[in-house]
Design a protein around this motif. Sequence first.
Motif, PDB file in Angstrom:
ATOM      1  N   ALA A   1      10.539 -32.424 -23.011  1.00  0.00           N
ATOM      2  CA  ALA A   1      11.046 -31.054 -23.092  1.00  0.00           C
ATOM      3  C   ALA A   1      10.125 -30.090 -22.366  1.00  0.00           C
ATOM      4  O   ALA A   1      10.593 -29.190 -21.636  1.00  0.00           O
ATOM      5  CB  ALA A   1      11.206 -30.638 -24.553  1.00  0.00           C
ATOM      6  N   GLU A   2       8.819 -30.260 -22.523  1.00  0.00           N
ATOM      7  CA  GLU A   2       7.866 -29.377 -21.849  1.00  0.00           C
ATOM      8  C   GLU A   2       7.923 -29.550 -20.339  1.00  0.00           C
ATOM      9  O   GLU A   2       7.921 -28.563 -19.583  1.00  0.00           O
ATOM     10  CB  GLU A   2       6.451 -29.648 -22.365  1.00  0.00           C
ATOM     11  CG  GLU A   2       6.233 -29.199 -23.806  1.00  0.00           C
ATOM     12  CD  GLU A   2       4.889 -29.637 -24.340  1.00  0.00           C
ATOM     13  OE1 GLU A   2       4.165 -30.391 -23.634  1.00  0.00           O
ATOM     14  OE2 GLU A   2       4.547 -29.238 -25.481  1.00  0.00           O
TER      15      GLU A   2
ATOM     16  N   SER B   1      11.420 -28.103 -19.046  1.00  0.00           N
ATOM     17  CA  SER B   1      11.519 -26.642 -19.159  1.00  0.00           C
ATOM     18  C   SER B   1      10.625 -25.952 -18.145  1.00  0.00           C
ATOM     19  O   SER B   1      11.025 -24.964 -17.507  1.00  0.00           O
ATOM     20  CB  SER B   1      11.145 -26.209 -20.584  1.00  0.00           C
ATOM     21  OG  SER B   1      12.071 -26.732 -21.509  1.00  0.00           O
TER      22      SER B   1
ATOM     23  N   LEU C   1      18.913 -29.964 -24.179  1.00  0.00           N
ATOM     24  CA  LEU C   1      18.071 -29.693 -23.010  1.00  0.00           C
ATOM     25  C   LEU C   1      18.925 -29.321 -21.801  1.00  0.00           C
ATOM     26  O   LEU C   1      18.614 -28.372 -21.064  1.00  0.00           O
ATOM     27  CB  LEU C   1      17.227 -30.918 -22.668  1.00  0.00           C
ATOM     28  CG  LEU C   1      15.833 -31.040 -23.257  1.00  0.00           C
ATOM     29  CD1 LEU C   1      15.164 -32.322 -22.745  1.00  0.00           C
ATOM     30  CD2 LEU C   1      14.976 -29.831 -22.910  1.00  0.00           C
TER      31      LEU C   1
ATOM     32  N   ASN D   1      18.935 -25.536 -20.168  1.00  0.00           N
ATOM     33  CA  ASN D   1      18.373 -25.387 -18.826  1.00  0.00           C
ATOM     34  C   ASN D   1      19.432 -25.394 -17.725  1.00  0.00           C
ATOM     35  O   ASN D   1      19.092 -25.282 -16.543  1.00  0.00           O
ATOM     36  CB  ASN D   1      17.362 -26.498 -18.563  1.00  0.00           C
ATOM     37  CG  ASN D   1      16.134 -26.378 -19.435  1.00  0.00           C
ATOM     38  OD1 ASN D   1      15.301 -25.506 -19.222  1.00  0.00           O
ATOM     39  ND2 ASN D   1      16.029 -27.254 -20.442  1.00  0.00           N
TER      40      ASN D   1
END
Length: 612
Positions: free
Chosen positions: A346-347, A350, A403, A407
């Motif tokens: 996720a990091e 993103s 996600l 995004n």
Amino acid sequence: MYFRLRILTLCAAVLGIITLTLTGTMINTASAKSSNELQPFKVAALQFNPVLNERDKNVDQLLKVIEEAFKNGAKLVVAPEMSTTGYYYKDRDAIRPFVDTIPGTTTKRVEQLTKKYNAYVVLGLAERDPETDLFYNAAAMVGPQGYAGKYRKTHQWESEEHWAAHGDLGVPVFNTSLGKIAINICMDAAYFESARLAGLGGADILAFPTNSTAQAIAALQARAQQNGMYIISANRSNTEIDYHMIGASAIWSPMGVKLAETELLPDKSKDINEPTILYGIIDPKEYKNKNKQALANRRPELYKELMLYIAPWDYTKNTTPHDINAGIVQYEPVIGNVAANKQKVAELISASVAKAHKESNSLHIIVLPELSLTGPMDNQSIAAVKALAEAADGATTRFMANLAKANQVAVIYGLIEQEGDRLYNSAIILDKDGNFVGKYRKTHLGDSDKSWAAAGDKLAVFITPELGKIGVLIGEDAVYPEAVGVLAVNRADFIAIPSAWRGQYGSYMTIHPDMSANKYPEGSMVTWDAVAIGGQAYTLVANFVGTKAEYLGRSSLYTLDPLYGLDQPAVASGDKEEVFVVKFKTLQSQWWYNQENLVLSRRTPYYVPLIK
């Protein structure tokens, strides 16, 4: 000496440990010994440059060079494509005075040498069939007992289409005292089927006469690896009517190791008109090797679509190119720790999407490695694998859907899928709103999968309005060019390969670095490049780095034609965690070689052994 002689010799030993017996076209030309009984022997690739329209003089000179190689100990000599006539003829009338039957005058003269030196020759020549008066771009094999057999080029380039009929013999394999030998010619290398037919026939050696500017000889490292056989490539090294052939004749091992190579000649200012002889050593103990063993893991029941000729009309193909910005996730997983891997993924995603937005360059798709949130299951117990398994619409998919939606980017990811009492190594495609597009189950299992996973039963292409047609393979699927061929027949615009590669298959590319107009980056991998080139579909590979298993990274974009300058492959580092961002435009319908031309020029009647 009456000609300039360049001698390059290099021997490399490659470990071969596994026996495989395959059925195929076998033609007995000599009493063959087992590979364990045979001793290493010298072979030669003749970089011989015939003079156009001078067949008799060419044969005289060619025989001198062949004998020179025999005197230096070569037991198998390969001469270039059209080595008795020169290459370019505008029509049947132009070449008619120079064709020969096979067997015929040329082979009769060659067999005087092969009998004297107890050796073999494969040479390219223009053949006339006396029964039909058709002409062929062909190659003859001559051995200690005389004429041994012939091959007619299956996949032709435009030049010979004006005078030569398509080859109609398939790919015969000749059982000789040196091992099993098959022949391909030049443009054949652009189609995996030609070498694969030789491999399925049990070939130990592929003789490869060629007149190449780059494309044909650039494919040979992959063809050697895919089929576990030696390849002896004999090219020309001069220019004929503005057609420049680049030399770089080479000898490849069954593991795709380059054993010897002549100088690469990038343009006609570097022409070498004199003959060059390239020597190498073949070790019959390497006829038995892990790449040849992999042929037993093929899935012919999945390859039936290779026999389809959906051309020239195909109303299902996409005709709209797409400009695509893709992010390829490369990271070190914590094996079995889904929560930690979720946080890291996720990091990374993103941050990458935010950076792309800041640069006004939005990402369209994200590709993650196989088994994305669990990490690979090497050496894990069945109980541990089952504990991480889930339904295709389970927690991993909900996480990835959030996600994707947050995004606004499509996502391809992998998971341990459970359906009933079966587990699969699966990949799922979601669109930018998190909606399900399709699911693919790995069809060619690797060693780390076989203890727990069932194999998928279909190769598929998934249709998306925003991105076009997407093919998906997983890990070891890429080893099998038939899988790529099916995706090409079904017109995949690009291919995604979630992977967990630590060197268990394939190898880094070692084709001559100056062969490609747009150079391959350091760390380019043969198997993945062969997917893109072979399927004429841009190929995105996502791989892990690190862990105790030492995953090798090198996530990448492989492209349609860097050789002649269309596009540029891109390869990530071997150890850095990142989202590797790449850009490409699908289809490339105006380029000289593309998926459309690939599909139009396939020779499906001769592919039947591939699906049996």
